[in-house]
Design a protein around this motif. Structure first.
Motif, PDB file in Angstrom:
ATOM      1  N   ILE A  28       0.828  -1.211   0.000  1.00 55.58           N
ATOM      2  CA  ILE A  28       0.000   0.000   0.000  1.00 55.58           C
ATOM      3  C   ILE A  28       0.868   1.268   0.000  1.00 55.58           C
ATOM      4  O   ILE A  28       0.525   2.272  -0.628  1.00 55.58           O
ATOM      5  N   ASN A  29       1.997   1.216   0.685  1.00 54.22           N
ATOM      6  CA  ASN A  29       2.854   2.411   0.788  1.00 54.22           C
ATOM      7  C   ASN A  29       3.878   2.529  -0.338  1.00 54.22           C
ATOM      8  O   ASN A  29       4.702   3.437  -0.337  1.00 54.22           O
ATOM      9  N   SER A  30       3.844   1.611  -1.285  1.00 54.58           N
ATOM     10  CA  SER A  30       4.915   1.632  -2.287  1.00 54.58           C
ATOM     11  C   SER A  30       4.626   2.601  -3.431  1.00 54.58           C
ATOM     12  O   SER A  30       3.493   3.010  -3.654  1.00 54.58           O
ATOM     13  N   LYS A  31       5.693   2.933  -4.137  1.00 51.30           N
ATOM     14  CA  LYS A  31       5.608   3.894  -5.256  1.00 51.30           C
ATOM     15  C   LYS A  31       5.891   3.147  -6.563  1.00 51.30           C
ATOM     16  O   LYS A  31       6.158   1.953  -6.548  1.00 51.30           O
ATOM     17  N   ASP A  32       5.899   3.905  -7.678  1.00 50.88           N
ATOM     18  CA  ASP A  32       6.075   3.247  -8.977  1.00 50.88           C
ATOM     19  C   ASP A  32       7.456   2.590  -9.142  1.00 50.88           C
ATOM     20  O   ASP A  32       7.620   1.686  -9.960  1.00 50.88           O
ATOM     21  N   ASN A  33       8.443   3.051  -8.355  1.00 48.71           N
ATOM     22  CA  ASN A  33       9.780   2.445  -8.496  1.00 48.71           C
ATOM     23  C   ASN A  33      10.129   1.544  -7.307  1.00 48.71           C
ATOM     24  O   ASN A  33      11.299   1.297  -7.038  1.00 48.71           O
ATOM     25  N   SER A  34       9.094   1.055  -6.619  1.00 49.79           N
ATOM     26  CA  SER A  34       9.362   0.272  -5.397  1.00 49.79           C
ATOM     27  C   SER A  34       9.652  -1.203  -5.643  1.00 49.79           C
ATOM     28  O   SER A  34      10.030  -1.906  -4.716  1.00 49.79           O
ATOM     29  N   THR A  35       9.426  -1.694  -6.866  1.00 46.40           N
ATOM     30  CA  THR A  35       9.722  -3.115  -7.099  1.00 46.40           C
ATOM     31  C   THR A  35      10.991  -3.262  -7.935  1.00 46.40           C
ATOM     32  O   THR A  35      11.436  -2.311  -8.584  1.00 46.40           O
ATOM     33  N   THR A  36      11.554  -4.439  -7.899  1.00 45.27           N
ATOM     34  CA  THR A  36      12.733  -4.712  -8.718  1.00 45.27           C
ATOM     35  C   THR A  36      12.696  -6.156  -9.206  1.00 45.27           C
ATOM     36  O   THR A  36      11.976  -6.988  -8.640  1.00 45.27           O
ATOM     37  N   LEU A  37      13.470  -6.395 -10.261  1.00 39.51           N
ATOM     38  CA  LEU A  37      13.526  -7.737 -10.827  1.00 39.51           C
ATOM     39  C   LEU A  37      14.886  -8.332 -10.476  1.00 39.51           C
ATOM     40  O   LEU A  37      15.916  -7.815 -10.899  1.00 39.51           O
ATOM     41  N   THR A  38      14.854  -9.396  -9.683  1.00 42.16           N
ATOM     42  CA  THR A  38      16.104 -10.107  -9.411  1.00 42.16           C
ATOM     43  C   THR A  38      16.072 -11.416 -10.200  1.00 42.16           C
ATOM     44  O   THR A  38      15.040 -11.782 -10.766  1.00 42.16           O
ATOM     45  N   LEU A  66       9.120  -6.416  -3.967  1.00 42.85           N
ATOM     46  CA  LEU A  66       9.434  -5.075  -3.460  1.00 42.85           C
ATOM     47  C   LEU A  66      10.922  -4.992  -3.170  1.00 42.85           C
ATOM     48  O   LEU A  66      11.526  -5.945  -2.672  1.00 42.85           O
ATOM     49  N   LYS A  67      11.509  -3.831  -3.479  1.00 47.84           N
ATOM     50  CA  LYS A  67      12.937  -3.609  -3.187  1.00 47.84           C
ATOM     51  C   LYS A  67      13.150  -3.610  -1.674  1.00 47.84           C
ATOM     52  O   LYS A  67      12.358  -2.997  -0.936  1.00 47.84           O
ATOM     53  N   ASN A  68      14.193  -4.256  -1.229  1.00 43.76           N
ATOM     54  CA  ASN A  68      14.550  -4.204   0.197  1.00 43.76           C
ATOM     55  C   ASN A  68      16.018  -4.598   0.352  1.00 43.76           C
ATOM     56  O   ASN A  68      16.725  -4.784  -0.657  1.00 43.76           O
ATOM     57  N   ASP A  69      16.465  -4.743   1.603  1.00 41.42           N
ATOM     58  CA  ASP A  69      17.882  -5.086   1.823  1.00 41.42           C
ATOM     59  C   ASP A  69      18.249  -6.389   1.128  1.00 41.42           C
ATOM     60  O   ASP A  69      19.333  -6.528   0.551  1.00 41.42           O
ATOM     61  N   PHE A  70      17.317  -7.364   1.198  1.00 39.10           N
ATOM     62  CA  PHE A  70      17.620  -8.682   0.625  1.00 39.10           C
ATOM     63  C   PHE A  70      17.732  -8.609  -0.908  1.00 39.10           C
ATOM     64  O   PHE A  70      18.658  -9.170  -1.494  1.00 39.10           O
ATOM     65  N   SER A  71      16.841  -7.848  -1.547  1.00 39.24           N
ATOM     66  CA  SER A  71      16.918  -7.760  -3.016  1.00 39.24           C
ATOM     67  C   SER A  71      18.205  -7.045  -3.432  1.00 39.24           C
ATOM     68  O   SER A  71      18.816  -7.381  -4.441  1.00 39.24           O
ATOM     69  N   GLN A  72      18.636  -6.052  -2.625  1.00 35.85           N
ATOM     70  CA  GLN A  72      19.888  -5.361  -2.950  1.00 35.85           C
ATOM     71  C   GLN A  72      21.067  -6.331  -2.883  1.00 35.85           C
ATOM     72  O   GLN A  72      21.961  -6.309  -3.715  1.00 35.85           O
ATOM     73  N   LYS A  73      21.029  -7.230  -1.860  1.00 38.78           N
ATOM     74  CA  LYS A  73      22.100  -8.232  -1.738  1.00 38.78           C
ATOM     75  C   LYS A  73      22.086  -9.154  -2.951  1.00 38.78           C
ATOM     76  O   LYS A  73      23.124  -9.425  -3.550  1.00 38.78           O
ATOM     77  N   SER A  79      28.140  -9.654  -9.586  1.00 42.76           N
ATOM     78  CA  SER A  79      29.520 -10.030  -9.248  1.00 42.76           C
ATOM     79  C   SER A  79      29.897 -11.241 -10.108  1.00 42.76           C
ATOM     80  O   SER A  79      29.109 -11.676 -10.947  1.00 42.76           O
ATOM     81  N   ASP A  80      31.096 -11.790  -9.893  1.00 38.30           N
ATOM     82  CA  ASP A  80      31.415 -12.981 -10.690  1.00 38.30           C
ATOM     83  C   ASP A  80      31.119 -14.289  -9.951  1.00 38.30           C
ATOM     84  O   ASP A  80      31.649 -15.342 -10.302  1.00 38.30           O
ATOM     85  N   LEU A  81      30.224 -14.221  -8.967  1.00 36.85           N
ATOM     86  CA  LEU A  81      29.769 -15.454  -8.303  1.00 36.85           C
ATOM     87  C   LEU A  81      29.095 -16.372  -9.327  1.00 36.85           C
ATOM     88  O   LEU A  81      28.410 -15.896 -10.230  1.00 36.85           O
ATOM     89  N   SER A  82      29.284 -17.684  -9.178  1.00 36.89           N
ATOM     90  CA  SER A  82      28.604 -18.616 -10.091  1.00 36.89           C
ATOM     91  C   SER A  82      27.112 -18.647  -9.756  1.00 36.89           C
ATOM     92  O   SER A  82      26.714 -18.314  -8.634  1.00 36.89           O
ATOM     93  N   ASN A  83      26.308 -19.063 -10.730  1.00 35.14           N
ATOM     94  CA  ASN A  83      24.861 -19.162 -10.491  1.00 35.14           C
ATOM     95  C   ASN A  83      24.568 -20.085  -9.311  1.00 35.14           C
ATOM     96  O   ASN A  83      23.661 -19.840  -8.523  1.00 35.14           O
ATOM     97  N   GLU A  84      25.372 -21.145  -9.230  1.00 38.65           N
ATOM     98  CA  GLU A  84      25.184 -22.112  -8.141  1.00 38.65           C
ATOM     99  C   GLU A  84      25.361 -21.438  -6.770  1.00 38.65           C
ATOM    100  O   GLU A  84      24.551 -21.639  -5.854  1.00 38.65           O
ATOM    101  N   ASN A  85      26.411 -20.612  -6.673  1.00 45.01           N
ATOM    102  CA  ASN A  85      26.662 -19.935  -5.398  1.00 45.01           C
ATOM    103  C   ASN A  85      25.611 -18.862  -5.104  1.00 45.01           C
ATOM    104  O   ASN A  85      25.248 -18.637  -3.949  1.00 45.01           O
ATOM    105  N   SER A 104      23.534  -7.511  -5.924  1.00 47.92           N
ATOM    106  CA  SER A 104      25.000  -7.358  -5.877  1.00 47.92           C
ATOM    107  C   SER A 104      25.676  -8.700  -6.191  1.00 47.92           C
ATOM    108  O   SER A 104      26.694  -8.731  -6.866  1.00 47.92           O
ATOM    109  N   TRP A 105      25.082  -9.822  -5.754  1.00 52.26           N
ATOM    110  CA  TRP A 105      25.659 -11.128  -6.102  1.00 52.26           C
ATOM    111  C   TRP A 105      25.567 -11.363  -7.607  1.00 52.26           C
ATOM    112  O   TRP A 105      26.486 -11.862  -8.236  1.00 52.26           O
ATOM    113  N   GLU A 106      24.416 -10.933  -8.175  1.00 49.84           N
ATOM    114  CA  GLU A 106      24.207 -11.188  -9.607  1.00 49.84           C
ATOM    115  C   GLU A 106      25.153 -10.392 -10.500  1.00 49.84           C
ATOM    116  O   GLU A 106      25.501 -10.817 -11.586  1.00 49.84           O
TER     117      GLU A 106
END
Ligand SMILES: Cc1cc2nc3c(=O)[nH]c(=O)nc-3n(C[C@H](O)[C@H](O)[C@H](O)COP(=O)(O)O)c2cc1C
Length: 317
Positions: free
Chosen positions: A215-225, A235-242, A249-255, A245-247
């Motif tokens: 209800i409190n979100s705006k047009d840019n509040s979601t993200t695609l991970t 919804l964007k949050n600390d976990f989606s930002q993490k 990076s050069d981390l493998s998909n498995e990791n 950042s992994w995606e």
């Protein structure tokens, strides 16, 4: 609101389907949507044992005589179990998603069960028609939850698919107003599937923190991970930002998968941890501004639809 090929096919009053929604879409929400004239859907993804799904199906059958659906996301390991229960309990409609439409369609249809399949591009729309589904649900990248790899928007996908298949098309992703429903009809849809607006309604099983966050979100509040794996909109949050950042990076998909772990959507939607979990939600969150019952949502959609029809007639005069 108009009668369409979808209202006729599914024997419902309004061409509005509740999308299957892991954790958010339980019995109370499905009953409310079906009782209000749409098609309520039990989320198969949240039913981890046959008993879970059987008790939900029985509960729906004893609390509404209106049609309802069960959603089977085929990526889940328990999809076969869900399919077996749907067959044994002869649910009126099955909505399959995230998989090959050929797998279950003919078995369900031989049992008199209507089948709708969710697609995210032209290729799968054509495959679904060939597999014999009764209708397709074309879901754009605006939608909450799992998205297609091609990231097609509803506004481009629908007019293209309309030219490629002859079966009825339901459009999903980003829709939360009656004006958008009218626009969907103009583009050739016979119905709409709504997710986030119902996930944030009074009857949804979701935690109040999740509902308030939508209800409190705006047009840019979601993200695609998950662009490197399986795209997910939340919804964007600390976990989606993490995750992002992994995606990048050069981390493998498995990791990356190992880091993401399991249960993020449960943590956010059921436990209410919208910072460290994955609050699945679509861009339509921006259009959802208050906590409403399903009945109020249907009233708003109908009023907005009718106002939009009148506005168009005025334009013409
Ligand atoms: C909380 C949530 C959970 C979802 N879970 C599923 C699911 O289990 N199966 C599925 O096919 N789609 C799932 N979806 C997608 C919806 O069925 C629907 O197509 C989508 O939400 C429509 O876009 P909207 O969110 O903009 O209304 C989910 C969406 C949300 C918001």
């Amino acid at each position: 609101m108009y009668k369409t090929k979808i209202t006729k096919l599914l024997n419902i009053k309004y061409p509005i389907i509740e999308g299957g929604m892991i954790w958010a879409g339980g019995e109370s929400l499905a009953i409310a949507v079906s009782e209000n004239g749409g098609l309520g859907t039990i989320a198969g993804a949240s039913c981890l044992s046959p008993k879970d799904l059987i008790s939900k199906v029985n509960y729906l059958k004893s609390n509404t005589n209106k049609p309802f659906a069960v959603n089977i996301p085929m990526i889940y390991p328990h999809a076969d179990m869900l399919a077996e229960v749907c067959l044994n309990y002869k649910v009126p409609v099955v909505i399959t998603s995230a998989g090959n439409p050929k797998k279950y369609t003919q078995t369900f249809k031989k049992s008199g069960i209507k089948v709708l399949h969710v697609v995210a591009n032209e290729k799968f729309a054509i495959k679904s028609e060939e597999a014999g589904v009764d209708a397709i649900i074309a879901e754009g990248v605006e939608a909450g939850g799992h998205n297609g790899q091609d990231e097609l928007t509803t506004f481009v996908m629908l007019p293209n698919i309309v030219k490629k298949v002859t079966i009825p098309i339901v459009i999903a992703g980003g829709i939360a107003t009656g004006e958008q429903i009218l626009a969907s009809f103009a583009l050739g849809a016979s119905g709409v599937q709504l997710g986030t607006i119902f996930a944030a309604s009074k009857e949804s099983d979701s935690h109040i923190n999740y509902k308030n966050a939508v209800i409190n979100s705006k047009d840019n509040s979601t993200t695609l991970t998950g662009r490197r794996l399986a795209p997910v909109r939340a919804l964007k949050n600390d976990f989606s930002q993490k995750i992002l950042s992994w995606e990048y990076s050069d981390l493998s998909n498995e990791n990356i998968l190992k880091n993401i772990g399991h249960g993020g959507s449960y943590k956010a939607i059921i436990e209410g941890d919208i910072i460290n979990g994955t609050p699945l939600a679509g861009q339509s969150s921006a259009l959802i501004n208050e906590l409403l019952s399903v009945n109020e949502i249907f009233d708003n959609l109908k009023n907005e639809f009718n106002r939009a029809v009148n506005k168009l007639q005025l334009l013409n005069s």
